[in-house]
Each structure stands twice: as C-alpha cells, then as structure tokens.
Design a protein around this motif. Structure first.
Motif, PDB file in Angstrom:
ATOM      1  N   LEU A 185       6.109  -8.053  -0.610  1.00  0.00           N
ATOM      2  CA  LEU A 185       5.271  -7.020  -0.407  1.00  0.00           C
ATOM      3  C   LEU A 185       4.876  -7.235   0.751  1.00  0.00           C
ATOM      4  O   LEU A 185       4.158  -6.404   1.433  1.00  0.00           O
ATOM      5  N   ILE A 243       3.931  -5.427   9.207  1.00  0.00           N
ATOM      6  CA  ILE A 243       3.533  -4.305  10.249  1.00  0.00           C
ATOM      7  C   ILE A 243       2.230  -4.055  10.025  1.00  0.00           C
ATOM      8  O   ILE A 243       1.848  -3.672  11.555  1.00  0.00           O
ATOM      9  N   TYR A 244       1.234  -4.529   9.970  1.00  0.00           N
ATOM     10  CA  TYR A 244       0.079  -4.125  10.141  1.00  0.00           C
ATOM     11  C   TYR A 244      -0.733  -4.715  11.105  1.00  0.00           C
ATOM     12  O   TYR A 244      -0.553  -4.616  12.091  1.00  0.00           O
ATOM     13  N   ALA A 278       2.529   2.438  -0.867  1.00  0.00           N
ATOM     14  CA  ALA A 278       3.635   2.037  -1.438  1.00  0.00           C
ATOM     15  C   ALA A 278       3.865   0.864  -1.990  1.00  0.00           C
ATOM     16  O   ALA A 278       4.789   0.657  -3.074  1.00  0.00           O
ATOM     17  N   ILE A 279       3.305  -0.676  -1.721  1.00  0.00           N
ATOM     18  CA  ILE A 279       3.146  -1.240  -1.738  1.00  0.00           C
ATOM     19  C   ILE A 279       2.815  -1.362  -3.931  1.00  0.00           C
ATOM     20  O   ILE A 279       4.203  -1.884  -4.138  1.00  0.00           O
ATOM     21  N   GLY A 315       4.443  -6.198   4.523  1.00  0.00           N
ATOM     22  CA  GLY A 315       2.967  -4.994   4.550  1.00  0.00           C
ATOM     23  C   GLY A 315       2.218  -5.677   5.665  1.00  0.00           C
ATOM     24  O   GLY A 315       1.389  -4.964   7.261  1.00  0.00           O
ATOM     25  N   SER A 316       1.749  -7.035   5.700  1.00  0.00           N
ATOM     26  CA  SER A 316       1.465  -7.713   6.512  1.00  0.00           C
ATOM     27  C   SER A 316       1.590  -8.004   7.992  1.00  0.00           C
ATOM     28  O   SER A 316       0.346  -7.381   8.989  1.00  0.00           O
ATOM     29  N   LEU A 374      -3.088   3.974   8.169  1.00  0.00           N
ATOM     30  CA  LEU A 374      -1.371   2.929   7.808  1.00  0.00           C
ATOM     31  C   LEU A 374      -2.072   1.703   7.324  1.00  0.00           C
ATOM     32  O   LEU A 374      -1.476   1.869   5.712  1.00  0.00           O
ATOM     33  N   GLY A 375      -3.080   0.824   6.451  1.00  0.00           N
ATOM     34  CA  GLY A 375      -3.345   0.172   5.366  1.00  0.00           C
ATOM     35  C   GLY A 375      -3.682   0.740   4.374  1.00  0.00           C
ATOM     36  O   GLY A 375      -3.068   0.223   3.462  1.00  0.00           O
ATOM     37  N   PHE A 390      -1.331   3.885   2.784  1.00  0.00           N
ATOM     38  CA  PHE A 390      -0.521   4.269   2.778  1.00  0.00           C
ATOM     39  C   PHE A 390       0.411   2.684   2.673  1.00  0.00           C
ATOM     40  O   PHE A 390       1.161   2.426   1.511  1.00  0.00           O
ATOM     41  N   LEU A 391       0.510   1.750   3.577  1.00  0.00           N
ATOM     42  CA  LEU A 391       0.734   0.624   2.620  1.00  0.00           C
ATOM     43  C   LEU A 391       0.820   0.098   1.442  1.00  0.00           C
ATOM     44  O   LEU A 391       0.983   0.028   0.921  1.00  0.00           O
ATOM     45  N   THR A 392      -0.561   0.172   1.292  1.00  0.00           N
ATOM     46  CA  THR A 392      -1.122  -0.680   0.123  1.00  0.00           C
ATOM     47  C   THR A 392      -0.956   0.644  -1.156  1.00  0.00           C
ATOM     48  O   THR A 392       0.032   0.002  -2.411  1.00  0.00           O
TER      49      THR A 392
END
Ligand SMILES: Nc1ncnc2c1ncn2[C@@H]1O[C@H](COP(=O)(O)OP(=O)(O)O)[C@@H](O)[C@H]1O
Ligand SMILES: [Mg+2]
Length: 489
Positions: free
Chosen positions: A22, A29-30, A194-195, A26-27, A187-188, A190-192
């Motif tokens: 993940l 995507i970021y 979500a993960i 995530g990275s 975004l960061g 959100f990703l954190t």
C-alpha cells in the motif's frame, strides 16, 4: 492472541506485506500527481513567459525605426518623460495582457544580455529579487525551471531566454506553488488515512480467517489433552477441514491407533506374564504347605525341595526368555551381524542335535549340501533359532520317530526345512503357534515342559535377519518348519 502464536505471526506478516504494498502504491500515486502538477505548472509558466516575450516583440514592432525597442519600452513603462497618452495606451495593453494571462500575482523580471534587470513587475521587491538570486550565465542562455522557498513563500520560476531581432533578453516569471502544495497535502492525508483504514480492516478480517482456519488445531490439542490410557479408542472427527489440517488429524488418529495397538499388546503381555508366573508360584506354595503340614522323612523333604527347584528353574527360564524377547523386539542393536557360513553352522547344529535326540531314540538326519552358503547373520542368535525349532521336534514327537533337516539354496534365498513325523498340529493351533506363551493344550498328562516362547523368539530372530519362518502340519503325520534367509552374494 499470544505473541508466539502462528495466528499472531501470520497476521503481522500479512499486515507488513500489505502495508509495504500500500505504501508503495500510495507513493507511486503521490509521485505521479506531483509530477503531473509540476509539469502543468511549468507548461503554464512557459506559455506566460512566451506571451510576455511576444508582448515585448509587439513593442518592438510598434516602435521600430524610431528608437531602440527596449529603450522605448523602458521609456514607455518607466520614463517620467514619456508622453502620457502613449504610456497610457501601452499600459492598458500591458494590463489587459496581464489580466488575460492571469499574471497579476506573478513576479516578472526581464533582464538584458548582461543579466541586468530591465523591467520587473511591481511586486518584484528586493526580497523576491534576493530569492530569485543573481542571474547565472546559464540563466541568460538556457530555458530552465527552479523552485524557491523561504518562510513565507514557495515559488516556481521559469527562466526563458528570448531574442528580439538583435536584442537578447531573459524573461523570468515566478508563480506561487501554494496550489500544488495544498493539493499534494490533501492527497497525502487522504492516502495515509486510506492506507490506515484499509490496513486495519484487512488485519481484522485476516485475523478472523486465520483464527477460523486454525480452529482444528485447538480441537486436536483439546483431544490430545483428554486422551488417557483408558480411552485410547477416541479419535478426532475428520470433518471438512483444510488439506493440511486433514493430514494432521489423520496422522494424529493413526498415531493413537498405533498406541492403542501397542498398549493392547503390552497389557495382554502383562497378563500372560502374570499368569505364567502365578501358576508356578502357586505350585511352590502348595509344595511348601504340604511339606509343613506334617512331619516328613528326610527323603520326602528332599523330594519337595527338588520339586521346588524344578519349578524355580522353569520360572528362571520364563524370565530369561522374556528378557531375551524384550531385547529382540526393542533393541535391534543387540544383533552382531557378520558374514558367516550357514553350511558350517548347520554342520555344527547337526552334531549337537544328534546328542539331544539320542536319549529319546529319535532318528535325526541332516541333508546339507557341500556348497558354501553364506549369510549375513548373528551366529549366536541364528543358532538359537534352529535349536528352538529342532528342539521342539525332538521334544514333541514320540520315541522312534524321525526328524529330517535339509538346506537348499534357491537364487538369493536359502531354506532350512525341518520336517518331523510327529503328532502334527491342528489348523487352529497352527494359527497361534508363534504367539507368546501359546502351547498346544494336551488332554492327557503328557505335557512337556516349556515356556511357550520358543517359536516367538525364533520368529523375532528370523525377522531381524530379514527372513521368515513358515509352518505346515498334518495331524497324525508330522510338522514341517521352513526357515527362509537371504543369501549373501
Ligand atoms: N514339531 C512340533 N510338533 C508338534 N507340536 C509342536 C512342534 N513344535 C511346536 N509345537 C507346539 O507349539 C507350541 C509352542 O512351541 P514353543 O513356542 O517352542 O513353546 P514350548 O516349546 O516352550 O512349548 C508347543 O507347545 C507345541 O505344542
Ligand atoms: Mg519350544
């Protein structure tokens, strides 16, 4: 959940792997969004810079022939002495362009070929100029982008060299990166989140499934704890479980079955032993009681004592045989195998057997070939095997009858056949003849002394030599024992 349990380790392992995947995902995507945003911003800056350059070119065209375009431009934009009307028109053009390009908030700096600022926007203050830094030689010749930041500002700057006829200029435009950073920040976050949510969810579900799939282990443990020597008949139900668990349960059940069988043998053996020793002890007691009952003559006492001695000898024999059997069955290391001549051993046995057969007037013949048949054997034990079988023949047949012993080789196997013309053994008794303590019951009083262990010992010795003993018999006609052994090549 215990820390050293499979369940805990599996959950941790899966979570770590999943977290790594993940985070990587995530990275990516970021990173992609980061690149796209900067790429778009750079493109936008380039369009703006080119537009600014084209405005400069337009000034040059308007003023061509009258004066130097830059001088005119400076004059138009900055000179105190420029005609007010012209300045106004150009300023209007400039202002409208700024609006179209949305340049109002951007920092604009236009330099000459020597890197000196010719024109800069109003917001291009000394602080901003310090942030942009002095022009380097590459600033004046190559297109490039740079990011600057200080405590209050984060800027992206384009450096675009342009040529207007003879004149070389450099257009620098700086714009705020705040938009990009706010998008990337959201975004960061959100990703954190979500993960984390995904990880928590999957580790919960994973933990549930590992617990479910390891449930049968708990059952095996419970069952193992419940089983005692009294209920070795218990089995773990082989219901629908995973293949590995099924195998585990099956092995466990097979193990209990083996234990049950062994335990059965042990208790059967124990009761036999007790019974075998109880009878002679009862006889001993009877003899002694009888002797104590009334005054006896010395000769009578002597008779009692010699009877007792006989019983004791029998008991010693039983105990010795039992000890030997225990060794044969459970201590394979007692055998000392070597390459021996079976032919020579049989010759030796023939000699001894004749002496044994002599008192009963039994005719014993040996048919031994001259060929040297060699076997891998423990001589002492193999001799005991043949003595037990031949000794039985001599013991159980009547005086005057005969025993015939022969040795043959057939390929990789050799056979020693011991055939007698004795009373024979019934089919039913034949099935039990190799069992411990089994003796064919005699109706009359002619029971020979014995322990009922001789043939069992013989069979154990044969098995240890990778051989076998077979027996055939016809009542009233005689019995034939065949000992098979592998030959040494
Ligand atoms: N050659 C034989 N002929 C008839 N009966 C035999 C013969 N060999 C063995 N048996 C029977 O088998 C029984 C078991 O023999 P064995 O195991 O040697 O025990 P034991 O000789 O001490 O009785 C004997 O008691 C006897 O009844
Ligand atoms: Mg015997």
């Amino acid at each position: 959940m215990r820390f050293n349990s499979i369940r805990f380790k599996a959950s941790i392992l899966y979570s770590v792997i999943l977290a790594a995947i993940l985070v990587l995902f995530g990275s990516v995507i970021y990173g992609s969004v980061y690149n796209i945003l900067y790429h778009d911003l750079d493109e936008e800056l380039k369009i703006k810079a080119e537009e600014v350059a084209s405005i400069l070119a337009a000034y040059e065209r308007v003023e061509r022939g009258r004066s130097h375009p830059i001088a005119t431009m400076l004059d138009l934009l900055h000179s105190e002495y420029a005609a007010a009307d012209r300045r106004m028109i150009v300023d209007d053009i400039w202002k409208s362009q700024l609006e179209v390009l949305n340049l109002k908030n951007d920092y604009i700096n236009i330099m000459n070929a020597r890197g000196q600022t010719l024109f800069s926007s109003h917001n291009y203050t000394a602080d901003i100029a310090r942030l942009f830094g002095p022009a380097t030689p590459s600033d004046l010749t190559a297109l490039h982008y740079r990011s600057f930041s200080d405590a209050a500002l984060r800027l992206r700057m384009i450096n675009l060299p342009v040529s207007l006829g003879q004149i070389r200029l450099t257009v620098q435009i700086g714009t705020s990166e705040d938009n990009i950073h706010s998008v990337l920040g959201r975004l960061g976050l959100f990703l954190t989140l979500a993960i984390l949510v995904f990880l928590a969810g999957t580790s919960f579900v994973g933990s549930y499934f590992t617990r479910e799939s390891l449930k049968p282990v708990r059952e095996v443990v419970d069952m193992a704890n419940r089983i005692t020597h009294k209920d070795l008949g218990a089995r773990i139900p082989e219901k629908t479980v995973d293949a590995e668990m099924h195998e585990l349960i099956q092995s466990f059940n097979v193990m209990i079955k083996r234990l049950e069988t062994s335990f059965g043998h042990v208790s059967e053996f124990n009761s036999h032993v007790a019974h075998e020793l109880k009878t002679p002890l009862a006889v001993l007691r009877g003899e002694i009681e009888l002797a104590l009952d009334s005054e006896k003559t010395p000769a009578e006492y002597q008779k009692v004592l010699s009877d007792c001695l006989e019983v004791i000898d029998h008991m010693i024999k039983v105990v010795k045989d039992l000890l030997l059997l225990a060794k044969l069955d459970y201590r394979p290391d007692i055998f000392q195998f070597e390459d021996i001549s079976l032919t020579a051993l049989m010759d030796e046995i023939a000699e001894q057997s004749r002496i044994l057969a002599e008192p009963k007037k039994i005719v014993i013949t040996f048919d031994i070939p001259t060929e040297d048949i060699r076997v891998e054997a423990d001589k002492v034990h193999l001799r005991r095997l043949f003595h037990n079988i031949i000794g039985n023949a001599i013991k159980y047949i009547a005086a005057g009858e005969s025993v015939r012993v022969s040795l043959h080789r057939q390929g990789q196997t050799c056979r020693v056949v011991i055939a007698d013309t004795g009373p024979g053994i019934s089919e039913e008794d034949l099935r039990n003849i190799f069992r411990k303590f089994f003796r064919v019951p005699r109706a009359d009083d002619t029971q020979e002394s014995g322990t009922g262990l001789g043939l069992n010992i013989a069979q154990s010795i044969a098995k240890a030599h990778n051989g076998n003993i077979n027996v055939t018999s016809t009542l009233g006609k005689g019995t034939t024992f065949t000992v098979e052994l592998p030959v040494l090549t």
